[in-house]
Motif scaffolding. Structure first.
Motif, short mmCIF file in Angstrom:
data_model
loop_
_atom_site.label_atom_id
_atom_site.label_comp_id
_atom_site.label_asym_id
_atom_site.label_seq_id
_atom_site.Cartn_x
_atom_site.Cartn_y
_atom_site.Cartn_z
N LEU A 4 27.36 -12.28 19.72
CA LEU A 4 28.05 -12.75 18.28
C LEU A 4 27.04 -13.48 17.47
O LEU A 4 27.15 -13.22 16.05
CB LEU A 4 29.27 -13.63 18.44
CG LEU A 4 30.62 -13.01 19.29
CD1 LEU A 4 31.73 -14.15 19.49
CD2 LEU A 4 31.06 -12.18 18.10
N ALA A 5 26.47 -14.54 17.86
CA ALA A 5 25.37 -15.21 17.10
C ALA A 5 24.34 -14.00 16.35
O ALA A 5 23.96 -14.22 15.36
CB ALA A 5 24.67 -16.21 17.93
N LEU A 6 23.70 -13.29 17.54
CA LEU A 6 22.85 -12.43 16.93
C LEU A 6 23.52 -11.39 15.90
O LEU A 6 22.52 -11.10 14.88
CB LEU A 6 22.17 -11.62 18.28
CG LEU A 6 20.78 -11.04 17.82
CD1 LEU A 6 19.82 -11.92 17.62
CD2 LEU A 6 20.53 -9.96 18.83
N GLY A 7 24.82 -10.90 15.92
CA GLY A 7 25.14 -10.00 14.99
C GLY A 7 25.38 -10.87 13.64
O GLY A 7 24.93 -10.28 12.56
N MET A 8 25.80 -12.02 13.69
CA MET A 8 25.86 -12.92 12.56
C MET A 8 24.53 -13.12 11.68
O MET A 8 24.40 -13.14 10.63
CB MET A 8 26.64 -14.05 12.68
CG MET A 8 28.27 -13.60 12.74
SD MET A 8 29.19 -15.04 13.06
CE MET A 8 28.56 -16.01 14.63
N LEU A 9 23.57 -13.23 12.55
CA LEU A 9 22.20 -13.92 12.10
C LEU A 9 21.31 -12.96 11.77
O LEU A 9 20.56 -12.79 11.06
CB LEU A 9 21.77 -14.93 13.18
CG LEU A 9 22.63 -16.12 13.45
CD1 LEU A 9 21.88 -16.96 14.39
CD2 LEU A 9 22.48 -17.09 12.20
N ALA A 10 21.13 -11.83 12.90
CA ALA A 10 20.26 -10.69 12.40
C ALA A 10 20.76 -9.26 12.21
O ALA A 10 19.71 -8.67 12.02
CB ALA A 10 19.23 -10.88 13.90
N ALA B 248 20.96 -5.18 16.35
CA ALA B 248 20.12 -6.05 17.21
C ALA B 248 21.20 -6.60 18.22
O ALA B 248 21.27 -6.67 19.52
CB ALA B 248 19.62 -7.35 16.55
N ALA B 249 22.75 -6.88 17.73
CA ALA B 249 23.47 -7.34 18.83
C ALA B 249 24.10 -6.30 19.30
O ALA B 249 24.16 -6.34 20.76
CB ALA B 249 24.58 -8.11 17.78
N ALA B 250 24.25 -5.01 18.99
CA ALA B 250 24.71 -3.92 19.92
C ALA B 250 23.39 -3.61 20.90
O ALA B 250 23.81 -3.47 22.02
CB ALA B 250 24.81 -2.67 19.17
N LEU B 251 22.41 -3.83 20.77
CA LEU B 251 21.34 -3.56 21.47
C LEU B 251 21.28 -4.75 22.59
O LEU B 251 21.07 -4.39 23.90
CB LEU B 251 19.77 -3.72 20.96
CG LEU B 251 19.67 -2.22 20.05
CD1 LEU B 251 18.39 -2.48 18.89
CD2 LEU B 251 19.48 -1.07 21.11
N LEU B 252 21.30 -5.91 22.25
CA LEU B 252 21.41 -7.08 23.17
C LEU B 252 22.47 -6.89 24.16
O LEU B 252 22.53 -7.14 25.19
CB LEU B 252 21.73 -8.53 22.31
CG LEU B 252 21.86 -9.58 23.38
CD1 LEU B 252 20.73 -9.73 24.35
CD2 LEU B 252 21.98 -10.78 22.64
N ALA B 253 23.82 -6.39 23.44
CA ALA B 253 25.00 -6.16 24.34
C ALA B 253 24.74 -4.97 25.40
O ALA B 253 25.22 -5.33 26.50
CB ALA B 253 26.33 -5.75 23.50
N PHE B 254 24.07 -3.87 25.21
CA PHE B 254 23.75 -3.12 25.72
C PHE B 254 22.76 -3.24 26.81
O PHE B 254 22.84 -3.05 28.19
CB PHE B 254 23.23 -1.78 25.02
CG PHE B 254 22.83 -0.57 26.21
CD1 PHE B 254 23.67 0.32 26.54
CD2 PHE B 254 21.49 -0.37 26.30
CE1 PHE B 254 23.29 1.16 27.50
CE2 PHE B 254 20.80 0.62 27.03
CZ PHE B 254 22.01 1.62 27.81
N THR B 255 21.85 -4.37 26.62
CA THR B 255 20.84 -4.66 27.52
C THR B 255 21.52 -5.55 28.66
O THR B 255 21.20 -5.30 30.02
CB THR B 255 19.72 -5.75 26.74
OG1 THR B 255 19.06 -4.82 25.84
CG2 THR B 255 18.73 -6.01 27.87
N ILE B 256 22.29 -6.42 28.08
CA ILE B 256 23.08 -7.28 29.12
C ILE B 256 24.04 -6.32 29.94
O ILE B 256 23.78 -6.51 31.16
CB ILE B 256 23.97 -8.35 28.49
CG1 ILE B 256 23.19 -9.46 27.88
CG2 ILE B 256 25.04 -8.86 29.48
CD1 ILE B 256 24.14 -10.15 26.80
#
Length: 168
Positions: free
Chosen positions: A115-121, A125-133
């Motif tokens: 959520l933080a990455l989605g709002m900030l960047a 980027a947030a979708a890539l982070l979610a996929f990575t996790i």
């Protein structure tokens, strides 16, 4: 009596015993540091100019996501960690952190980081982070690690994504 049993009162309720250091250890700080470094490299190499405050916040969100994946990995692997001398002193197998606490901790941190990455960047980027996790926890930890000796080769894709997240 095991360490875990000694932390139960007469009613069977768990007494507080985990320290902040135990929860920090769940984040796998050495792995997290590598993810942060490679994400930073991706961020620096990306074209254009990024606001320094946004860059710092993005790196912190990526660190939080990497740590969350580490906590979820330790939660799932606590059974095999308990029988290996190298990992038997980790917070869950040693009884300092209960499995449900580690699971909740990892899920909350995952959600907050995405959520933080989605709002900030941005949402990419947030979708890539979610996929990575997801890839690290489900594909690598839950599936590949227990089914093939090629797990580290295929699972390495999760480690290749932080620079892409930094770039995005």
């Amino acid at each position: 009596m095991s360490d875990q049993e000694s932390r139960l009162n007469d009613a069977g309720a768990r007494l507080a015993g985990a320290t902040a250091g135990d929860f920090f250890a769940l984040l796998k700080p050495r792995v997290m540091a590598l993810s942060v470094f490679t994400a930073f490299v991706g961020l620096v190499a990306a074209p254009g100019i990024i606001n320094p405050a946004v860059a710092i916040a993005a790196i912190l969100a990526i660190a939080l996501g990497a740590g969350a994946a580490g906590a979820l990995n330790m939660w799932y692997d606590s059974d095999i960690d308990a029988v290996m001398s190298r990992t038997s002193r980790r917070p869950i197998p040693s009884g300092r952190v209960m499995p449900a606490e580690a699971l909740g901790f990892g899920l909350v941190l995952s959600t907050l980081s995405i959520l933080a990455l989605g709002m900030l960047a941005g949402y990419l980027a947030a979708a890539l982070l979610a996929f990575t996790i997801f890839f690290y926890v489900v594909i690598y930890t839950m599936w590949l690690k227990r089914s093939t000796p090629q797990n580290i080769v295929i699972g390495g894709a999760a480690g290749a994504l932080p620079p892409v997240i930094g770039w995005a």
